[in-house]
Design an enzyme around this catalytic site. Structure first.
Site, PDB file in Angstrom:
ATOM      1  N   THR A  11       0.825  -1.198   0.000  1.00 56.83           N
ATOM      2  CA  THR A  11       0.000   0.000   0.000  1.00 56.83           C
ATOM      3  C   THR A  11       0.867   1.258   0.000  1.00 56.83           C
ATOM      4  OG1 THR A  11      -1.711   1.224   1.227  1.00 56.83           O
ATOM      5  CG2 THR A  11      -0.169  -0.051   2.546  1.00 56.83           C
ATOM      6  N   GLY A  13       2.845   2.296  -2.181  1.00 57.28           N
ATOM      7  CA  GLY A  13       4.166   2.080  -2.765  1.00 57.28           C
ATOM      8  C   GLY A  13       4.413   2.879  -4.036  1.00 57.28           C
ATOM      9  N   THR A  17       0.642   5.780  -9.589  1.00 56.17           N
ATOM     10  CA  THR A  17       1.420   6.831 -10.242  1.00 56.17           C
ATOM     11  C   THR A  17       2.337   6.243 -11.302  1.00 56.17           C
ATOM     12  OG1 THR A  17       1.396   8.133  -8.203  1.00 56.17           O
ATOM     13  CG2 THR A  17       3.038   8.730  -9.863  1.00 56.17           C
ATOM     14  N   ASP A  35      -8.345  -1.544  -7.391  1.00 55.20           N
ATOM     15  CA  ASP A  35      -9.210  -0.816  -6.448  1.00 55.20           C
ATOM     16  C   ASP A  35     -10.622  -0.624  -6.995  1.00 55.20           C
ATOM     17  OD1 ASP A  35      -7.104  -0.690  -4.716  1.00 55.20           O
ATOM     18  OD2 ASP A  35      -6.875   1.495  -4.758  1.00 55.20           O
ATOM     19  N   ASP A  36     -10.786  -0.684  -8.314  1.00 52.62           N
ATOM     20  CA  ASP A  36     -12.117  -0.530  -8.911  1.00 52.62           C
ATOM     21  C   ASP A  36     -13.009  -1.736  -8.637  1.00 52.62           C
ATOM     22  OD1 ASP A  36     -11.392   1.929  -9.913  1.00 52.62           O
ATOM     23  OD2 ASP A  36     -10.985   1.193 -11.949  1.00 52.62           O
ATOM     24  N   PHE A  37     -12.436  -2.802  -8.080  1.00 48.89           N
ATOM     25  CA  PHE A  37     -13.193  -4.039  -7.871  1.00 48.89           C
ATOM     26  C   PHE A  37     -13.469  -4.321  -6.392  1.00 48.89           C
ATOM     27  CE2 PHE A  37     -11.189  -4.259 -11.963  1.00 48.89           C
ATOM     28  CZ  PHE A  37     -12.182  -4.776 -12.781  1.00 48.89           C
ATOM     29  N   ARG A 136       1.062   6.031   4.480  1.00 51.65           N
ATOM     30  CA  ARG A 136      -0.352   5.674   4.697  1.00 51.65           C
ATOM     31  C   ARG A 136      -1.043   6.728   5.561  1.00 51.65           C
ATOM     32  NH1 ARG A 136      -3.891   1.030   3.206  1.00 51.65           N
ATOM     33  NH2 ARG A 136      -5.674   1.268   4.573  1.00 51.65           N
ATOM     34  N   SER A 180      13.252   7.024  -6.546  1.00 53.37           N
ATOM     35  CA  SER A 180      12.453   8.077  -7.171  1.00 53.37           C
ATOM     36  C   SER A 180      11.545   7.482  -8.243  1.00 53.37           C
ATOM     37  CB  SER A 180      13.368   9.126  -7.805  1.00 53.37           C
ATOM     38  OG  SER A 180      14.022   8.587  -8.943  1.00 53.37           O
TER      39      SER A 180
END
Length: 206
Positions: A11, A13, A17, A35-37, A136, A180
């Site tokens: 989470t 991580g 992005t 996350d859409d599920f 978080r 980075s």
């Protein structure tokens, strides 16, 4: 040529992005977000401490996610999949219009066998405990994390699931989430382009 790429990891991580930056660089690239599920909050189980069990497979409509990936594999140019608007010239990939890439990003990609049958490449972002907890704490979730949620549920589930899939597979590329975004992007981009070249050469010699 189709390439299905898993971008899993801890989470906060940097998965989303990184996926979105890759989409802008790679030819005909689409993204599916795990996350859409998520099931609605009312369908997510609660443990004896009152913690919602979001960081487990049962909190997801995981079979629907598998169906979405299969739908992309069958028809990657479907209008239901938004593709990147890449303007980049890809060396040694002159037929870029024939290449289609799907990035699936999420925190729990490698613990469900029907998904593991689909990946061409697997990546996994890691973070040390302290950095993960710090990141978080800066995020706003709906519903919000209750006190003790990270230590009581999120981090233990991360360690549990990571341990489980590491027992079954070894062909995972680990990425250090403290690097980075530019370094991570360069690493993944070059690796995916190399994989495309390998697949292309295999098609030529087949």
């Amino acid at each position: 040529m189709k390439l299905v790429v898993g971008l899993g990891g801890v989470t906060n991580g940097g998965k989303t992005t990184l996926a979105e930056k890759l989409k802008k660089l790679l030819p005909n690239c689409s993204i599916i977000y795990q996350d859409d599920f998520f099931k609605p909050e009312s369908e997510v189980e609660t443990d004896e401490r009152g913690f919602k069990q979001y960081d487990v497979l049962d909190a997801l409509y995981i079979e629907e996610m598998v169906k979405s990936i299969h739908a992309w594999i069958e028809n990657p140019t479907s209008s239901s999949f938004s593709t990147g608007d890449s303007k980049v010239t890809h060396d040694n990939l002159r037929s870029a219009q024939e290449i289609h890439i799907l990035i699936v990003e999420g925190f729990l990609l490698y613990n469900y066998e029907p998904l593991n049958e689909l990946w061409n490449r697997r990546y996994f972002l890691t973070l040390p405990y302290e950095e993960c907890k710090r990141r978080r704490s800066t995020r706003v979730y709906q519903p919000a994390d209750p006190p003790g949620y990270f230590d009581g549920h999120v981090w233990p589930m991360y360690l549990k699931h990571k341990s489980e899939f590491e027992e079954k597979m070894s062909n995972i590329v680990y990425l250090d989430g403290t690097e980075s975004q530019e370094e991570l992007l360069s690493h993944m981009y070059n690796d995916i382009i190399q994989e495309l070249k390998i697949q292309k050469s295999e098609q030529v010699t087949a």
